[in-house]
Design an enzyme around this catalytic site. Structure first.
Site, PDB file in Angstrom:
ATOM      1  N   ASP A  85       1.062  -1.245   0.059  1.00  0.00           N
ATOM      2  CA  ASP A  85      -0.143  -0.015  -0.019  1.00  0.00           C
ATOM      3  C   ASP A  85       1.031   1.308   0.070  1.00  0.00           C
ATOM      4  O   ASP A  85       0.686   2.244  -0.697  1.00  0.00           O
ATOM      5  CB  ASP A  85      -0.789   0.065   1.326  1.00  0.00           C
ATOM      6  CG  ASP A  85      -1.956  -1.164   1.529  1.00  0.00           C
ATOM      7  OD1 ASP A  85      -3.118  -1.016   1.351  1.00  0.00           O
ATOM      8  OD2 ASP A  85      -1.239  -2.345   1.325  1.00  0.00           O
ATOM      9  N   THR A 126      -7.101  -4.548   0.955  1.00  0.00           N
ATOM     10  CA  THR A 126      -5.677  -5.015   1.556  1.00  0.00           C
ATOM     11  C   THR A 126      -6.111  -6.294   2.326  1.00  0.00           C
ATOM     12  O   THR A 126      -5.097  -6.991   2.524  1.00  0.00           O
ATOM     13  CB  THR A 126      -5.372  -3.782   2.569  1.00  0.00           C
ATOM     14  OG1 THR A 126      -5.100  -2.493   1.716  1.00  0.00           O
ATOM     15  CG2 THR A 126      -3.975  -3.803   3.236  1.00  0.00           C
TER      16      THR A 126
HETATM   17  N1  LIG Z   1     -14.526  -0.683   8.094  1.00  0.00           N
HETATM   18  C1  LIG Z   1     -13.612  -0.435   7.280  1.00  0.00           C
HETATM   19  N2  LIG Z   1     -12.415   0.274   7.579  1.00  0.00           N
HETATM   20  C2  LIG Z   1     -11.507   0.470   6.828  1.00  0.00           C
HETATM   21  N3  LIG Z   1     -11.683   0.346   5.353  1.00  0.00           N
HETATM   22  C3  LIG Z   1     -12.627  -0.228   5.031  1.00  0.00           C
HETATM   23  C4  LIG Z   1     -13.962  -0.456   6.041  1.00  0.00           C
HETATM   24  N4  LIG Z   1     -14.914  -0.871   5.142  1.00  0.00           N
HETATM   25  C5  LIG Z   1     -14.588  -0.927   3.882  1.00  0.00           C
HETATM   26  N5  LIG Z   1     -13.472  -0.506   3.720  1.00  0.00           N
HETATM   27  C6  LIG Z   1     -12.497  -0.057   2.696  1.00  0.00           C
HETATM   28  O1  LIG Z   1     -13.399  -0.427   1.330  1.00  0.00           O
HETATM   29  C7  LIG Z   1     -12.924  -1.649   0.709  1.00  0.00           C
HETATM   30  C8  LIG Z   1     -14.414  -2.313   0.312  1.00  0.00           C
HETATM   31  O2  LIG Z   1     -14.719  -2.839   1.571  1.00  0.00           O
HETATM   32  P1  LIG Z   1     -14.966  -4.397   1.762  1.00  0.00           P
HETATM   33  O3  LIG Z   1     -13.950  -5.249   0.810  1.00  0.00           O
HETATM   34  O4  LIG Z   1     -15.181  -4.715   3.068  1.00  0.00           O
HETATM   35  O5  LIG Z   1     -16.577  -4.558   0.574  1.00  0.00           O
HETATM   36  C9  LIG Z   1     -11.961  -2.381   1.673  1.00  0.00           C
HETATM   37  O6  LIG Z   1     -11.298  -2.990   0.750  1.00  0.00           O
HETATM   38  C10 LIG Z   1     -11.361  -1.074   2.280  1.00  0.00           C
HETATM   39  O7  LIG Z   1     -10.490  -0.451   1.420  1.00  0.00           O
HETATM   40  P2  LIG Z   1      -8.906  -0.901   1.466  1.00  0.00           P
HETATM   41  O8  LIG Z   1      -8.801  -2.229   1.354  1.00  0.00           O
HETATM   42  O9  LIG Z   1      -8.183   0.092   0.366  1.00  0.00           O
HETATM   43  O10 LIG Z   1      -8.471  -0.402   2.953  1.00  0.00           O
HETATM   44 MG   LIG Z   2      -7.174   0.745   3.791  1.00  0.00          MG
HETATM   45 MG   LIG Z   3      -6.495   0.956   0.230  1.00  0.00          MG
END
Ligand SMILES: Nc1ncnc2c1ncn2[C@@H]1O[C@H](COP(=O)(O)O)[C@@H](O)[C@H]1OP(=O)(O)O
Ligand SMILES: [Mg+2]
Ligand SMILES: [Mg+2]
Ligand SMILES: [Mg+2]
Length: 313
Positions: free
Chosen positions: A53, A121
């Site tokens: 990241d 991630t």
């Molecule tokens: N509670 C959370 N805290 C942090 N990031 C979140 C959260 N919910 C969703 N996200 C971000 O939204 C994306 C899609 O959510 P999900 O996979 O749960 O549907 C995740 O990959 C994450 O992005 P990232 O991976 O860039 O941190």
């Molecule tokens: Mg993130």
């Molecule tokens: Mg991210």
């Protein structure tokens, strides 16, 4: 061919962003290949950050700033130290479509670029590699207009096929696939209702919203970018996430690509998501996206009142 400085700003920014997203994808693969992810927990156990990241964001922000000095860029990750790989201007190739006339004369001050260097991630750390995307979204006067979704591990289970793909689009532009380049656009089947939702950030509200759509199948998968790709390749009819977890960098690029293809992405109440420089980062009223050809308003009507009331600004 037009000289570089006669090409409008938006197509230049999109073509640079495509090259930069591809480069960031290679950086992500290189970090994983080295085998040391250096995982840091941010706000909670499912909110992780890895060296992939951080290194991808250093590349994206460093390269965009080099190609477009003074551009306003908002990235998910805080500034980090470490080697910065910059994308060469020579790797930028011209766009395969034209700029919509109303976006042909922009000044840089109207633009905000939202960067998610690695979306998905949690899944990345668990080896679900095709859930990972690199997202670069471009907003003009607070509305998303263009997006780049790079999927660095597309085809990773099939060694005979090319690894990775990049899908990008400008809303309202003419050209290959009506303004979306790089992906096969397939409408989901006319019958059934496949709903994509989170696998790592579920809650009772999230599950209530999914059930209210009467799904014939639920796909619990990671990443906002990945779930929008499922809407574009015909694998799902809707993406429903009744939670405040997604941020502007998760939705800016996917929304633009989806809407360029004729789909829709709003909050769970059906209101537009705004992308001004000083907007709150959190999409506190959730996310609901539908594939091209779906009745978006009908999905919004199905979401129960208690779910909508749980999600406030
Ligand atoms: N509670 C959370 N805290 C942090 N990031 C979140 C959260 N919910 C969703 N996200 C971000 O939204 C994306 C899609 O959510 P999900 O996979 O749960 O549907 C995740 O990959 C994450 O992005 P990232 O991976 O860039 O941190
Ligand atoms: Mg993130
Ligand atoms: Mg991210
Ligand atoms: Mg994300």
């Amino acid at each position: 061919m037009m000289a570089a400085n006669t090409v409008p700003l938006l197509p230049r920014l999109v073509s640079s962003s495509v090259a930069i997203a591809n480069h960031a994808g290679k950086i992500i693969r290189d970090v994983l290949n080295k085998g040391d992810l250096q995982i840091v927990q941010k706000e909670h156990v499912k909110d992780l950050q890895t060296e992939a990241d951080r290194a991808a964001q250093r590349c994206i922000i460093g390269s965009l700033t080099k190609h477009f000095p003074g551009l306003i860029i908002i990235g998910e990750e805080e500034e980090s130290s470490g080697p910065v790989q910059l994308t060469e201007q020579s790797s930028v190739v011209p766009l395969k479509f034209t700029c919509p006339p109303h976006l042909a004369k922009l000044s840089q001050e109207q633009i905000v670029v939202w960067v998610d260097p690695l979306d998905g991630t949690s899944e990345f750390t668990e080896g679900l590699l095709d859930h990972v995307t690199v997202l670069i979204g471009i907003a003009v006067d607070g509305k998303t207009v263009a997006g780049i979704i790079h999927q660095p591990y597309f085809n990773y289970k099939n060694k005979e096929k090319e690894l990775g793909r990049t899908i990008y689009g400008i809303i309202g532009s003419a050209g290959e696939n009506d303004g979306v380049v790089g992906g096969l656009l397939v409408k989901p089947p006319p019958t059934g209702c496949v709903v994509a939702t989170t696998r790592s950030h579920a809650s009772s509200t999230v599950n209530d919203a999914v059930s209210s759509c009467d799904p014939t199948e639920v796909l619990r998968v990671g990443g906002a970018g990945h779930k929008v790709l499922l809407l574009l390749d015909g694998s799902a009819h809707a993406y429903v996430f009744a939670s405040p977890g997604c941020k502007k960098w998760d939705t800016c690029a996917p929304q633009a690509v989806l809407e360029a293809a004729g789909g829709a992405l709003t909050d769970i109440k059906g209101d537009h998501i705004l992308y001004h420089r000083h907007v709150q980062h959190r999409n506190s009223e959730g996310v609901l996206a539908t594939a091209p050809g779906q009745d978006h308003a009908a999905y919004i009507r199905k979401i129960p009142a208690h779910v909508k009331e749980n999600l406030v600004k």
